[in-house]
Design an enzyme around this catalytic site. Sequence first.
Site, short mmCIF file in Angstrom:
data_model
loop_
_atom_site.label_atom_id
_atom_site.label_comp_id
_atom_site.label_asym_id
_atom_site.label_seq_id
_atom_site.Cartn_x
_atom_site.Cartn_y
_atom_site.Cartn_z
N CYS A 153 -1.26 9.06 3.87
CA CYS A 153 -1.32 8.66 2.47
C CYS A 153 -2.62 9.14 1.85
O CYS A 153 -2.71 9.39 0.66
CB CYS A 153 -1.20 7.16 2.35
SG CYS A 153 -2.32 6.32 3.46
N GLU A 174 0.89 -1.17 0.00
CA GLU A 174 0.00 0.00 0.00
C GLU A 174 0.92 1.21 0.00
O GLU A 174 1.76 1.37 0.89
CB GLU A 174 -0.93 -0.03 1.22
CG GLU A 174 -1.84 -1.26 1.26
CD GLU A 174 -2.68 -1.49 0.01
OE1 GLU A 174 -2.95 -0.52 -0.72
OE2 GLU A 174 -3.04 -2.65 -0.26
P1 NAD Z 1 9.27 5.11 2.82
O1 NAD Z 1 8.96 4.42 1.54
O2 NAD Z 1 10.35 6.08 2.86
O3 NAD Z 1 9.62 4.01 3.94
C1 NAD Z 1 8.77 2.90 4.20
C2 NAD Z 1 9.62 1.78 4.75
O4 NAD Z 1 10.53 1.36 3.74
C3 NAD Z 1 10.46 2.16 5.97
O5 NAD Z 1 10.52 1.07 6.85
C4 NAD Z 1 11.81 2.44 5.35
O6 NAD Z 1 12.89 2.27 6.24
C5 NAD Z 1 11.85 1.41 4.25
N1 NAD Z 1 12.77 1.78 3.17
C6 NAD Z 1 13.12 3.03 2.77
N2 NAD Z 1 13.98 2.95 1.75
C7 NAD Z 1 14.16 1.65 1.48
C8 NAD Z 1 14.93 0.93 0.54
N3 NAD Z 1 15.68 1.56 -0.38
N4 NAD Z 1 14.86 -0.41 0.56
C9 NAD Z 1 14.09 -1.05 1.44
N5 NAD Z 1 13.35 -0.43 2.37
C10 NAD Z 1 13.37 0.90 2.38
O7 NAD Z 1 7.88 5.73 3.34
P2 NAD Z 1 7.62 6.58 4.66
O8 NAD Z 1 8.24 7.92 4.47
O9 NAD Z 1 7.93 5.80 5.88
O10 NAD Z 1 6.04 6.70 4.59
C11 NAD Z 1 5.40 7.62 3.75
C12 NAD Z 1 4.91 6.96 2.48
O11 NAD Z 1 4.06 5.86 2.81
C13 NAD Z 1 4.06 7.90 1.65
O12 NAD Z 1 4.34 7.72 0.30
C14 NAD Z 1 2.63 7.44 1.98
O13 NAD Z 1 1.69 7.76 0.99
C15 NAD Z 1 2.83 5.96 2.12
N6 NAD Z 1 1.78 5.34 2.93
C16 NAD Z 1 0.81 4.64 2.28
C17 NAD Z 1 -0.23 4.07 3.00
C18 NAD Z 1 -1.32 3.30 2.30
O14 NAD Z 1 -2.07 2.60 2.97
N7 NAD Z 1 -1.43 3.40 0.99
C19 NAD Z 1 -0.26 4.21 4.38
C20 NAD Z 1 0.76 4.91 5.01
C21 NAD Z 1 1.78 5.48 4.27
#
Ligand code: NAD
Length: 536
Positions: A324, A290
């Site tokens: 999100c 998501e």
């Molecule tokens: P992010 O993608 O930066 O991080 C999410 C997770 O991925 C974290 O645990 C992070 O450490 C990990 N991560 C980051 N870079 C990585 C890599 N290169 N390889 C593997 N793992 C990695 O997102 P965020 O800043 O934590 O959250 C915000 C984002 O999440 C926004 O885009 C938001 O829209 C989305 N979000 C979506 C929903 C939904 O239900 N659609 C809900 C909440 C947040």
Amino acid sequence: MISGPQLPFPANEPEMLFCEGTEGAKQLKQALEHRDVVEIPAVIGGKRLFSNDVVEVRAPHDHQRVIARIHRPNETQVREAIASARSVARDWANLSLASRAAVLHRAAEIISTRHRVRINAATMLGQSKTIEEAEPDSACELIDFFRFNAYNAQKIHAEQPLSVATAANRADWRPLEGFVYAVSPFNFTAIGGNLTTAPAIMGNTVLWKPSEKSALANFICFEALEEAGLPAGVINFVPGEAELTTRIALSSADLSGIHFTGSSAVFQSLWKRVASNVGAYRSIPRLVGETGGKDFVVAHPSADVDALSIALIRGAFGYQGQKCSAASRAYIPKRLWGEVSKQLRDRLAELRVGDVADPKTFMGAVISEASHQKLSRVIESSKQDSGVRLIFGGKTWSDPGYFVEPTVVQVTDPRHTLMQEELFGPVLSVFVYEDNAWAETLALIDATSPYALTGSVFSTDRFALHEAENVLVNAAGNLYLNDKPTGAMIGQQPFGGMRASGTNDKAGSFMNLLRWTSPRVVKETYLPVRHWKFGA
Ligand code: NAD
């Protein structure tokens, strides 16, 4: 087959109000003032592992204040976490569903009572949420995920094929073979609790890589599960460096699935890595993600302006726009814009930005220096852009925390990047359309952004609502009529989006749980056939 107690359809956890003068408010204040720095270990096979690779976690609204230190596991320890998840897999899968559900129910009770204030305070400090934003997340939604996941697993287990007089048939709702890699975002504490326990209730074992920024609240969630009797190794808490942890998890032949919530770019990178390795896995890993959104609010000329402007404020600026589902692009007809923009200005002028411990604060800080810099850059360049008019806000400051004023901009080009890209901050972009361009505006909304997560339609005209629902059929996984696009409740609005917003597996519902099971069907024949010729 079902054994054990029959769980009723759960009620949503009621919100606790932390009004001034109440015992809850007193306890919360104490927890927020507590200055201890929490040491967060990795927990692998039930063992707490501390390391020299430490990352500090700071309060975004007071970035001099260190609240926790994460001890990141090394490569060997991540491999041990996989081994630990594998070693307990058979025993966990063989437990009755009722036993697994009991763990989640106990954890829900623990969060609901003795850890409620603690996890709310950790969410407020670590993720800069006000109590009005923390309580529905780290208490209510987390508890709901635990209870609804247990209930929905029971519903799936009850689903059985037809048996007849001569043969019995049964579905054996097995977990996937291997381990599930759960990667959670910073913005909702509850999401980490769901990404891990949804696979676990279906009998899977899990590696949990939380976001560094929410690691404190996520660790409290993990401790509640441990206290509730989750056996060692079923969920391994692995707060490692993202790239390294992911590389090791995704190179294991035992990877059975990824349960991800976060940005679209990171999810796509995980998908590519799995695809390039697909022949090396024992099974085809299930990928559930998501991801981002660029969520719209569209008003028909018949819209109720008061309801619309309140929805824009709460939808765009609740939790600093870091949901999100946050409203981030709005389409308003010319005839309403004068009154809507006036209401936005008047109300936003009263909205307080600052320390989340102050009950009068509506918006805390954005999550990090990087996010603050990006938002400041976007706002500054908008001020220089002749196609953008600043309607409200536009100030940012970074001392004592990463603050951004609620900002509303009006664009002349409906395809401006401000209408397309997810900014993940308190910036609302508005396009004002000609009053007679309703149909064109709906088509424009559908075609403008790559995302399709949430959207709202405001109208008092039933035909206009119907038309919007039809034209926007693929523009949002969660569509709201006369309501803000945020605040989905477990059991009421199963949540998820399509296009660049993810796989739409509807978190908190039975649809998500189906991704974590690989059913075996067993047929037992009572009287085997004894002739090889048909009709004999
Ligand atoms: P992010 O993608 O930066 O991080 C999410 C997770 O991925 C974290 O645990 C992070 O450490 C990990 N991560 C980051 N870079 C990585 C890599 N290169 N390889 C593997 N793992 C990695 O997102 P965020 O800043 O934590 O959250 C915000 C984002 O999440 C926004 O885009 C938001 O829209 C989305 N979000 C979506 C929903 C939904 O239900 N659609 C809900 C909440 C947040």
